[in-house]
Scaffold this active site. Sequence first.
Site, mmCIF file in Angstrom:
data_model
loop_
_atom_site.group_PDB
_atom_site.id
_atom_site.type_symbol
_atom_site.label_atom_id
_atom_site.label_comp_id
_atom_site.label_asym_id
_atom_site.label_seq_id
_atom_site.Cartn_x
_atom_site.Cartn_y
_atom_site.Cartn_z
ATOM 1 N N GLU A 1 0.853 -1.183 0.000
ATOM 2 C CA GLU A 1 0.000 0.000 0.000
ATOM 3 C C GLU A 1 0.885 1.227 0.000
ATOM 4 O OE1 GLU A 1 -2.674 -0.533 3.339
ATOM 5 O OE2 GLU A 1 -2.685 -2.612 2.648
ATOM 6 N N ASP B 1 -5.275 8.431 11.082
ATOM 7 C CA ASP B 1 -3.914 7.989 11.376
ATOM 8 C C ASP B 1 -3.374 8.527 12.687
ATOM 9 O OD1 ASP B 1 -3.019 6.293 9.146
ATOM 10 O OD2 ASP B 1 -3.588 8.046 7.966
#
Lengths: 256, 393
Positions: free
Chosen positions: A47, A58
Amino acid sequence: MNRINQKLQEKSNEKLLSIYFTAGYPNLNDTATIIQDLEKSGVGMIEIGLPFSDPLADGPTIQASSTQALKNGMTTEVLFDQLKDIRKTVNIPLVIMGYFNPILQYGVEAFCKKCREIGIDGLIIPDLPVDVFNDRYKSIFETYDIINVFLITPQTSEERVRFIDSISQGFIYMVSSASVTGSSSGFGDIQTDYFKRIAKMNLKNPQVIGFGISDHESYAQATKYAKGAIIGSAFIKNLSKNGVDNTEQFIQSILN
Amino acid sequence: MTYNINEKGYYGEFGGAYIPEMLYPNVEELRQNYLKVMAEPEFQEEFNALLKDYVGRPSPLYFAKRLSEKYNTKIYLKREDLNHTGAHKINNTIGQILMAKRLGKNRIIAETGAGQHGVATATVCALMGLECIVYMGEIDIARQAPNVARMKMLGATVVPALSGSRTLKDATNEAIRDWINNPVDTHYIIGSVVGPHPYPDMVARFQAIVSEEIQWQLKEKEGTTKPDYVVACVGGGSNAAGAFYHFLDDTEVKLIAVEAAGKGVHSGESAATSVLGKEGIIHGSKTLLMQTPDGQVTEPYSISAGLDYPGVGPMHAHLYKSGRAEFIAITDDDAMTAGLELCKREGIIPAIESSHALAVFEHKKFQPDDVVVVSLSGRGDKDLETYIKHFNL
Ligand SMILES: Cc1ncc(COP(=O)(O)O)c(C=O)c1O
């Protein structure tokens, strides 16, 4: 057939390690090297993180790497340019993970088209909700044979898991716990119960577990219940600490 | 045509809920319940009783005689500055804390810029005995010190947001991350008409009391429920949403939204989102936002912490795009001057956010018989240090 489907359907017992990294980190032009080294080290899927200024899902590690990557000069154009010859050397599935706004600004269709030209197989866009994707963008993704990967979490209802399974291709990204990336150390009963619950549902798509996987133990635990596991923050920490030359050692420490 | 939200959660093309799957259950729970809960008679009763006895509503609609003389028009100030905690923000936090209780939540999180929303949230948490965590940019913590102290006195934990520009947008990111990490017991009290649907609509409905009062108060004073103009500053846009709400679909009432031009709209240090922004996604909403061509959110600037936000609520993006509201941008200097003018002429020290709205009179000529209602969204106590520095007081 899309490389993601091919990879996840081959040799049904083999487990898959997928690695996330932020493109443009630690240095702007490390992207191709990191991808090549990951494949050589035995990683099954990658990814590639398109950095965003405001990565809502995140934790601090990926936030900091995104900030640094943007400072280094990473943009959507630069990333596509770095990847233009990547299929000359790399065969495993490549997925771009990024937030929706930069993709929207590039143009969703232009973005998918470019991905197809380069040989990107799928996209993970955490803040593109399922219903908006279905209503507005599904046909574009199909035209260019780009798989859009959907997420489920421990809080996702059984009904919604079934729904997401019905519209998914490639794999379902199983977020391991109620958390942003980079947290937790190891999995407790809550996680294993959730892993078991999903495994028992016999979904049509394989599942790949991500968030909170950082070492051999958590990798082994996750892949006991799912087809694969994704490591992000721990790999980025390794890049920060040991630089770009240490990829093989890090991957071996996870796999063995 | 309506300028209000449609059943899918959009104002025109703006709005929606662009959220990661991790937030889906929380936001969906709220979406399914908010209108139902707000319609309950017991909810309404409790909400209205608190607004009256605790907040001190109705807030006066004050005819500003000496200011009106100066600008040769009829100026009314909607005195949200007189609310408990000193700004309009408390209308929303009272509503949301009651909502949180109905949904069985016992932990409250919030973001804050100027600290007004943080104080308003800490206040209602103290009132209800709920745990309160407020995220605030490190830079804002430094420039709004009195409000940080207030939040602490009220029992809240203030957590500095250390990422990005360390201001309001980053505090919002941190609050959203907290909500992802605490999906079951926590309610996120967003402080403006921003964020994923249903937040913009829910916050607008809680603030709508402002225009509801303007209607009957104006009827008493001017014999009409309709002002010619309603003027409000826009950070995220909640005081404007409240002041505009009941006039949205009545185009005889002209709406003016005032944004912060900072050091000048094109100076590179500005927060004038309607001029500088492009359509995009921020904090779960499709709206106008300041960004690079590449889609990275850019850092805004304003002397006023409450207007220092790179987006606007989707309602305002739609009001701008459709031309329903006129948008003007006021510089730091012009806002500060207008604030001081209000002190001298009316004996009212306004929040610097509200001073931006007051600067409309230097910017635009009104007719002598125009009735112009300005949302005086907050009082200036929190801004004394900035005023002192700016004017060498
Ligand atoms: C007094 C005052 N007015 C206005 C604002 C801006 O917020 P909004 O645009 O949501 O009304 C703030 C924000 O902190 C404020 O404190």
